[in-house]
Design a protein around this motif. Structure first.
Motif, PDB file in Angstrom:
ATOM      1  N   LYS A  32     -11.840  35.150 -23.090  1.00  0.00           N
ATOM      2  CA  LYS A  32     -12.799  34.079 -23.360  1.00  0.00           C
ATOM      3  C   LYS A  32     -13.924  34.557 -24.278  1.00  0.00           C
ATOM      4  N   PHE A  33     -14.142  35.883 -24.304  1.00  0.00           N
ATOM      5  CA  PHE A  33     -15.182  36.442 -25.173  1.00  0.00           C
ATOM      6  C   PHE A  33     -14.635  36.828 -26.546  1.00  0.00           C
ATOM      7  N   VAL A  34     -13.472  37.474 -26.557  1.00  0.00           N
ATOM      8  CA  VAL A  34     -12.848  37.904 -27.818  1.00  0.00           C
ATOM      9  C   VAL A  34     -11.363  37.572 -27.734  1.00  0.00           C
ATOM     10  N   PRO A  35     -10.780  36.927 -28.730  1.00  0.00           N
ATOM     11  CA  PRO A  35      -9.358  36.576 -28.664  1.00  0.00           C
ATOM     12  C   PRO A  35      -8.462  37.814 -28.761  1.00  0.00           C
ATOM     13  N   PRO A  36      -7.311  37.803 -28.109  1.00  0.00           N
ATOM     14  CA  PRO A  36      -6.388  38.943 -28.154  1.00  0.00           C
ATOM     15  C   PRO A  36      -5.995  39.356 -29.564  1.00  0.00           C
ATOM     16  N   LEU A  37      -5.977  38.406 -30.482  1.00  0.00           N
ATOM     17  CA  LEU A  37      -5.579  38.719 -31.851  1.00  0.00           C
ATOM     18  C   LEU A  37      -6.462  39.797 -32.466  1.00  0.00           C
ATOM     19  N   THR A  38      -7.730  39.820 -32.092  1.00  0.00           N
ATOM     20  CA  THR A  38      -8.639  40.846 -32.620  1.00  0.00           C
ATOM     21  C   THR A  38      -8.160  42.242 -32.238  1.00  0.00           C
ATOM     22  N   PHE A  39      -7.813  42.430 -30.960  1.00  0.00           N
ATOM     23  CA  PHE A  39      -7.347  43.738 -30.499  1.00  0.00           C
ATOM     24  C   PHE A  39      -5.976  44.072 -31.051  1.00  0.00           C
ATOM     25  N   GLN A  40      -5.156  43.059 -31.269  1.00  0.00           N
ATOM     26  CA  GLN A  40      -3.852  43.309 -31.883  1.00  0.00           C
ATOM     27  C   GLN A  40      -4.015  43.845 -33.299  1.00  0.00           C
ATOM     28  N   ALA A  41      -4.952  43.263 -34.047  1.00  0.00           N
ATOM     29  CA  ALA A  41      -5.182  43.714 -35.420  1.00  0.00           C
ATOM     30  C   ALA A  41      -5.753  45.126 -35.455  1.00  0.00           C
ATOM     31  N   LEU A  42      -6.656  45.432 -34.507  1.00  0.00           N
ATOM     32  CA  LEU A  42      -7.314  46.747 -34.498  1.00  0.00           C
ATOM     33  C   LEU A  42      -6.384  47.852 -34.002  1.00  0.00           C
ATOM     34  N   SER A  43      -5.542  47.536 -33.030  1.00  0.00           N
ATOM     35  CA  SER A  43      -4.664  48.554 -32.439  1.00  0.00           C
ATOM     36  C   SER A  43      -3.309  48.634 -33.114  1.00  0.00           C
ATOM     37  N   ARG A  44      -2.947  47.547 -33.825  1.00  0.00           N
ATOM     38  CA  ARG A  44      -1.636  47.424 -34.456  1.00  0.00           C
ATOM     39  C   ARG A  44      -0.509  47.490 -33.419  1.00  0.00           C
ATOM     40  N   ASN A  45      -0.829  46.976 -32.224  1.00  0.00           N
ATOM     41  CA  ASN A  45       0.139  46.885 -31.126  1.00  0.00           C
ATOM     42  C   ASN A  45      -0.039  45.542 -30.425  1.00  0.00           C
ATOM     43  N   PRO A  46       1.006  45.057 -29.752  1.00  0.00           N
ATOM     44  CA  PRO A  46       0.865  43.806 -28.998  1.00  0.00           C
ATOM     45  C   PRO A  46      -0.221  43.938 -27.924  1.00  0.00           C
ATOM     46  N   VAL A  47      -0.856  42.834 -27.600  1.00  0.00           N
ATOM     47  CA  VAL A  47      -1.872  42.793 -26.548  1.00  0.00           C
ATOM     48  C   VAL A  47      -1.282  42.080 -25.340  1.00  0.00           C
ATOM     49  N   TYR A  48      -1.533  42.603 -24.162  1.00  0.00           N
ATOM     50  CA  TYR A  48      -0.939  42.081 -22.931  1.00  0.00           C
ATOM     51  C   TYR A  48      -2.004  41.340 -22.121  1.00  0.00           C
ATOM     52  N   THR A  49      -1.706  40.134 -21.711  1.00  0.00           N
ATOM     53  CA  THR A  49      -2.664  39.313 -20.965  1.00  0.00           C
ATOM     54  C   THR A  49      -2.059  38.690 -19.711  1.00  0.00           C
ATOM     55  N   ASP A  50      -0.734  38.607 -19.653  1.00  0.00           N
ATOM     56  CA  ASP A  50      -0.075  37.869 -18.570  1.00  0.00           C
ATOM     57  C   ASP A  50       1.017  38.732 -17.947  1.00  0.00           C
ATOM     58  N   THR A  51       0.930  38.933 -16.645  1.00  0.00           N
ATOM     59  CA  THR A  51       1.923  39.748 -15.936  1.00  0.00           C
ATOM     60  C   THR A  51       3.340  39.222 -16.157  1.00  0.00           C
ATOM     61  N   PHE A  52       3.472  37.911 -16.303  1.00  0.00           N
ATOM     62  CA  PHE A  52       4.800  37.309 -16.366  1.00  0.00           C
ATOM     63  C   PHE A  52       5.277  37.062 -17.792  1.00  0.00           C
ATOM     64  N   ASP A  53       4.486  37.513 -18.767  1.00  0.00           N
ATOM     65  CA  ASP A  53       4.908  37.396 -20.164  1.00  0.00           C
ATOM     66  C   ASP A  53       5.642  38.672 -20.544  1.00  0.00           C
ATOM     67  N   GLU A  54       6.931  38.708 -20.271  1.00  0.00           N
ATOM     68  CA  GLU A  54       7.736  39.902 -20.522  1.00  0.00           C
ATOM     69  C   GLU A  54       8.205  39.894 -21.978  1.00  0.00           C
ATOM     70  N   LYS A  55       7.583  40.728 -22.787  1.00  0.00           N
ATOM     71  CA  LYS A  55       7.886  40.742 -24.217  1.00  0.00           C
ATOM     72  C   LYS A  55       9.250  41.352 -24.520  1.00  0.00           C
ATOM     73  N   ASP A  56       9.725  42.235 -23.650  1.00  0.00           N
ATOM     74  CA  ASP A  56      11.030  42.874 -23.815  1.00  0.00           C
ATOM     75  C   ASP A  56      11.801  42.674 -22.512  1.00  0.00           C
ATOM     76  N   PRO A  57      12.854  41.863 -22.516  1.00  0.00           N
ATOM     77  CA  PRO A  57      13.581  41.570 -21.274  1.00  0.00           C
ATOM     78  C   PRO A  57      14.227  42.795 -20.640  1.00  0.00           C
ATOM     79  N   ALA A  58      14.344  43.880 -21.399  1.00  0.00           N
ATOM     80  CA  ALA A  58      14.960  45.095 -20.860  1.00  0.00           C
ATOM     81  C   ALA A  58      13.972  45.919 -20.039  1.00  0.00           C
ATOM     82  N   LYS A  59      12.694  45.525 -20.085  1.00  0.00           N
ATOM     83  CA  LYS A  59      11.667  46.314 -19.387  1.00  0.00           C
ATOM     84  C   LYS A  59      10.755  45.396 -18.586  1.00  0.00           C
ATOM     85  N   ILE A  60      10.210  45.938 -17.502  1.00  0.00           N
ATOM     86  CA  ILE A  60       9.153  45.255 -16.753  1.00  0.00           C
ATOM     87  C   ILE A  60       7.834  45.729 -17.348  1.00  0.00           C
TER      88      ILE A  60
END
Length: 401
Positions: A44-72
């Motif tokens: 609510k303070f800073v959007p995840p996209l900001t951290f994605q751009a700075l880290s150059r990695n995906p940002v995780y916000t939701d336990t149930f948003d499994e970006k890779d089905p092969a991994k938990i």
């Protein structure tokens, strides 16, 4: 100490989230591989996209948003991290982690990680001082979490006081310093004795002393924290060690402590005799309880073996340190003990001084090495005192090379 490290940055909700952006950028610039988990409030303070751009990695916000089905995701992140850093850490996330609550991506991942965890709190000054928050932080410290204390200054709520998130540069410096400390005694074997001994008279009576074992256990924890392989020979004490890598051997009598210390002495690099060992034991030990009788009961006492003296006589290349708990002329008696027992260092404390006696959570000591260099350690918690003592030993061992 951060270049090439996998750093998992947990960002919880507060106005200080903007500093976490700079922290992400600086860690990435220094060669760290950074992945970010954000709480719903943080987003609510800073959007995840900001951290994605700075880290150059995906940002995780939701336990149930499994970006890779092969991994938990939360297990994969917990295993991936070399270092976990929560900054800013709100009272809420500190409370969750300290009580084992796992109801979002960050708190769930925290329960699964085995990495070094650093927590940088940020909150209102009164929130920071609340007994519940203090209790939660103390619990996490006992479990081995590391806190980067907030700074004093003007807070977003309008108050002035402690609670402002430390600056990104200071947070990185604190992590680097601790990571360096972690390797101080890497590859070293450290043998420590702690607590009192009990010398039996009959099945229900024994002689002992007021030692709680707190100082010796703090030394064992500090040595393990600094990367040593630690063996702790502990007399009767109810205290537990939080670092499960410490090899704890429980003994009761001075004779048992003598045997165990000599068993591990030859293979040890550093030996610290912090236990308060009985100097005397009853000459006769009764199999049955002695009944009350008319008149006095005289118990004849005989000397126990001097553990520290015997170790000093057998010392080859070990660094041997002892403790001198005194009530009169502590420095004078401590220096004599240093010389007479062939020690490399002696830790002297006046147990009659307030805050430095047996059973206290604090201590005041003077560390003296064999070159008679004195280092004073003012009143502090025994954990802090122990870490200072271990760093003095590291310094003296390096000076001897």
């Amino acid at each position: 100490m951060v270049a090439g490290k996998n750093i998992l940055l947990g960002v919880s909700g507060g106005i200080a989230v903007y500093k976490a952006c700079a922290l992400t950028s600086k860690l990435t610039q220094q060669g760290a591989n950074v992945k970010v988990i954000m709480t719903e409030s943080a987003a609510k303070f800073v959007p995840p996209l900001t951290f994605q751009a700075l880290s150059r990695n995906p940002v995780y916000t939701d336990t149930f948003d499994e970006k890779d089905p092969a991994k938990i995701a939360h297990i994969d992140l917990a295993d991936w991290a070399d270092i976990v850093l929560i900054a800013p850490a709100t009272a809420n996330i500190i409370g969750k982690v300290s009580n084992g609550i796992a109801d979002d991506m960050l708190s769930t991942t925290m329960l699964a990680t085995q990495a070094d965890v650093y927590i940088a709190p940020a909150m209102n000054v009164h929130m920071y001082a609340h007994p519940a928050v203090m209790k939660n932080m103390k619990q996490l410290e006992e479990w081995g979490y590391h806190f980067i204390e907030p700074g004093d200054g003007y807070l977003a709520c309008g108050y002035v006081g402690k609670g402002r998130l430390e600056e990104p540069e200071s947070i990185i410096k604190a992590v680097k310093n601790h990571q360096y400390d972690n390797k101080l005694f890497s590859g070293k074997k450290v043998l420590i004795s702690a607590g009192p001994t009990r010398e039996q008279i009959d099945p229900v009576r024994f002689f002992t002393n007021r030692s709680s074992g707190k100082m010796g256990i703090a030394l064992a924890e500090a040595a393990a924290k600094f990367g040593a392989e630690v063996t702790l020979v502990a007399g009767p004490t109810e205290l537990e060690v939080s670092n499960k890598r410490i090899n704890r051997i429980n003994v009761t009598t001075a004779e048992e402590m003598y045997d165990e210390m000599h068993k591990f002495f030859p293979s040890s690099n550093i030996v610290i005799k912090a236990a308060a060992v009985a100097d005397y034991r009853p000459k006769q030990v009764y199999d049955q309880k002695m009944k009350k009788q008319d008149g006095d009961w005289n118990v004849e006492m005989v000397r126990t073996k001097d553990i520290l003296q015997s170790l000093g006589e057998k010392k080859t290349n070990q660094f041997l340190a002892g403790f001198a708990a005194e009530t009169t002329n502590p420095i004078e008696y401590g220096m004599k003990k240093l010389e007479n027992k062939n020690l490399d260092a002696i830790v002297i404390n006046n147990v009659s001084t307030e805050g430095a006696g047996f059973g206290e959570d604090t201590n005041i000591v003077t560390y003296v090495n064999k070159n008679q260099q004195l280092d004073e350690v003012a009143l502090a918690g025994k954990r802090d005192v122990a870490e200072k003592i271990m760093k003095f030993i590291d310094r003296d061992m390096k000076d001897d090379k």
